[in-house]
Design a protein around this motif. Structure first.
Motif: not given
Length: 218
Positions: A28-35, A48-54, A61-62, A65-67
């Motif tokens: 999250f820090k690397n992506l610069d998002i605040e969860v 994990t896949k569904n977490v990143y889809q959300k 996010l650009e 999801v697989e990446h």
């Protein structure tokens, strides 16, 4: 009489949650998002896949999801391999061995990836006890959708009325109940903000369970 016990893994067999937490928040820090911690708590029991889809939808996010999944998985694997104090949760190995020695079929049904499950099972020598391993990455919908437990029950030697699920998360308990399977809720110190009220039975320690108590569940 109960003939099959279906175990969740994270928070039930082993506490990899701190490793996941570290890997996620590093990412999250690397992506610069605040969860927020409240949002993070809702991910428990999700693949994990569904977490990143959300997260992709919530934060625009650009990356594909697989990446995102592969990046987080690499961070997790690095942390997992250096965490020397990682161990099975107190009393769970004794319960697994007790059930196995008394002829109870054991099945794993975890939202974790196959790679993560394999790392845990190899590290702690668990393969010999379980007849089947079911990973959430094989299902398009995560817990609380019942698909993973419905599939696990289909692998049982007995009808689902003679199966029990052991879960520590709100989503996992909802999934078990939606699948029509008796559910034991484990009140893990490591699973924060989880609501276990829908479970048929709630325990705070694995010493509360043994073969006879599980066998005679109605």
């Amino acid at each position: 009489m109960i003939k099959t016990v279906i175990f969740d893994m994270d928070g039930v067999i082993v506490d990899t949650e701190p490793v996941h937490h570290f890997a996620y928040y590093q990412h999250f820090k690397n992506l610069d998002i605040e969860v927020t911690h409240e949002m993070y708590a809702t991910f428990t029991g999700n693949s994990t896949k569904n977490v990143y889809q959300k997260l992709k939808e919530a934060f625009g996010l650009e990356h594909e999801v697989e990446h995102l999944v592969q990046t987080k998985r690499s961070l997790f694997n690095e942390a997992f391999d250096i965490k020397e104090d990682l161990d099975l949760l107190p009393g769970v190995r004794q319960l697994i061995v007790d059930l196995y020695n008394n002829g109870v079929q054991l099945i794993l049904a975890s939202s974790a990836s196959k790679v993560t499950i394999e790392r845990v099972f190899n590290r702690f020598g668990l393969h010999q006890y379980f007849t089947h391993i079911v990973s959430g990455e094989d299902f398009p919908k995560s817990k609380p959708h019942p698909a993973i437990f419905e599939h696990a029950a289909s692998l049982s030697v007995a009808p689902k009325e003679e199966c029990v699920v052991i879960e520590d998360s709100t989503n996992g308990i909802k999934a078990a109940k939606a699948a029509g399977i008796y559910c034991i809720g484990y009140q893990s110190e490591n699973s924060k903000l989880q609501e276990l009220a829908e479970a048929d039975m709630i325990i705070g320690d694995f010493s509360e369970l043994d073969y006879l108590k599980i066998r005679d569940i109605k």
